[in-house]
Scaffold this motif. Structure first.
Motif, PDB file in Angstrom:
ATOM      1  N   ALA A 132       0.790  -1.507   0.153  1.00  0.00           N
ATOM      2  CA  ALA A 132       0.146  -0.007  -0.051  1.00  0.00           C
ATOM      3  C   ALA A 132       0.807   1.316   0.020  1.00  0.00           C
ATOM      4  CB  ALA A 132      -0.938   0.170   1.114  1.00  0.00           C
ATOM      5  N   ARG A 133       1.962   1.219   0.923  1.00  0.00           N
ATOM      6  CA  ARG A 133       2.787   2.320   0.918  1.00  0.00           C
ATOM      7  C   ARG A 133       3.652   2.710  -0.320  1.00  0.00           C
ATOM      8  NH1 ARG A 133       5.408   2.257   6.666  1.00  0.00           N
ATOM      9  NH2 ARG A 133       3.653   2.594   8.121  1.00  0.00           N
ATOM     10  N   LEU A 134       3.977   1.513  -1.003  1.00  0.00           N
ATOM     11  CA  LEU A 134       4.633   1.571  -2.439  1.00  0.00           C
ATOM     12  C   LEU A 134       3.744   2.115  -3.164  1.00  0.00           C
ATOM     13  CD1 LEU A 134       7.028   0.904  -4.038  1.00  0.00           C
ATOM     14  CD2 LEU A 134       6.066  -1.603  -4.138  1.00  0.00           C
ATOM     15  N   LEU A 135       2.385   1.795  -3.444  1.00  0.00           N
ATOM     16  CA  LEU A 135       1.643   2.234  -4.404  1.00  0.00           C
ATOM     17  C   LEU A 135       1.388   3.597  -4.062  1.00  0.00           C
ATOM     18  CD1 LEU A 135      -0.556   1.828  -6.549  1.00  0.00           C
ATOM     19  CD2 LEU A 135      -2.327   1.303  -4.502  1.00  0.00           C
ATOM     20  N   TRP A 136       1.005   4.191  -2.957  1.00  0.00           N
ATOM     21  CA  TRP A 136       1.056   5.563  -2.941  1.00  0.00           C
ATOM     22  C   TRP A 136       2.099   6.362  -3.226  1.00  0.00           C
ATOM     23  CZ3 TRP A 136      -3.526   7.572  -3.575  1.00  0.00           C
ATOM     24  CH2 TRP A 136      -4.729   6.705  -2.789  1.00  0.00           C
ATOM     25  N   ALA A 137       3.626   5.922  -2.829  1.00  0.00           N
ATOM     26  CA  ALA A 137       4.643   6.624  -3.015  1.00  0.00           C
ATOM     27  C   ALA A 137       4.850   6.608  -4.793  1.00  0.00           C
ATOM     28  CB  ALA A 137       5.857   5.667  -2.408  1.00  0.00           C
TER      29      ALA A 137
END
Length: 252
Positions: free
Chosen positions: A224-229
């Motif tokens: 999830a963090r990778l997606l938003w980043a």
């Protein structure tokens, strides 16, 4: 009357299945049409924003659509055994609905079209696009499963500005190279696209022992963090491309 009514739906079902299994539709599904269309529209839009006339924008669109179809078919040919093992219903070759020979023949036909299409933009523009295509094909076979998976995406996208900058009508390409910052930003965009298209398959890739860059990052910070980043970085890169184009233009 009952047998007649039961026969009707059966025929309709066979008709629907025959349409779903029609080879041209299966080839379209196996060509990664969404990524191909987005890539083609993106480069055509960049050509339009750089001041290219409509007919040249159309040439860019046709060239990139043909090239992206080749990349999509080769990708599914390379992954067909893994797709079959995963039971993926969005992969006609892995499902056995589309014969590998048919996809290979379609690739050959598209290659016969994309070479003259690319060269019609001019020699240097054509070589730039064909170079990016070859790099993409190499990336589908090599490097894609290791931490250097980003490299071919960066190199392939980094050549797109040269394709646009040198391009012209009927082989009358331009001679001014792209601004240095534009290929750098385009290469960064390629890495972002690599991460975005890899995210939906991270779990499957992990099960198959793949350790490409997006998976390594996902294991470290979470999907999830990778997606938003990645969305944030992609937006910044696109903004940088637009700002560079507005201030200094595409060419030196």
């Amino acid at each position: 009357m009952a047998s007649t009514s039961s026969d009707g739906p059966a025929v309709d079902g066979d008709t629907r299945r025959s349409w779903r299994h029609w080879t041209p539709l299966l080839l379209l599904r196996a060509s990664h049409p969404r990524l191909g269309l987005i890539s083609a529209l993106g480069l055509a839009g960049a050509a339009a924003l750089s001041g290219r006339p409509t007919r040249e924008v159309g040439m860019v669109l046709a060239t990139v659509l043909a090239g992206q179809a080749i990349l999509g078919w080769q990708n599914d040919l390379v992954d067909r055994h893994r797709d079959a093992a995963d039971g993926r219903d969005d992969k006609p070759i892995g499902q056995g609905l589309l014969a590998p020979g048919d996809a290979t023949f379609a690739m050959a036909c598209a290659a016969l079209a994309v070479v003259p299409l690319a060269v019609s933009h001019g020699v240097w523009a054509g070589l730039s696009y064909l170079g990016s295509l070859v790099i993409g094909l190499i990336g589908n076979v090599f490097l894609r499963n290791g931490w250097l998976s980003w490299l071919t995406w960066a190199a392939s996208y980094g050549l797109y500005p040269a394709f646009l900058a040198y391009g012209g009508w009927a082989g009358e390409g331009r001679t001014r190279p792209p601004e240095f910052s534009v290929p750098v930003l385009a290469a960064l965009l390629g890495v972002c696209v690599h991460v975005l298209v890899s995210l939906p398959g991270l779990v499957r890739d992990h099960e198959h022992g793949v350790r490409h860059l997006p998976l390594r990052l996902g294991l470290r910070i979470g999907a999830a963090r990778l997606l938003w980043a990645t969305i944030l970085v992609t937006a910044l890169v696109l903004a940088g491309l637009l700002a560079t184009g507005a201030q200094v233009g595409l060419r030196q």
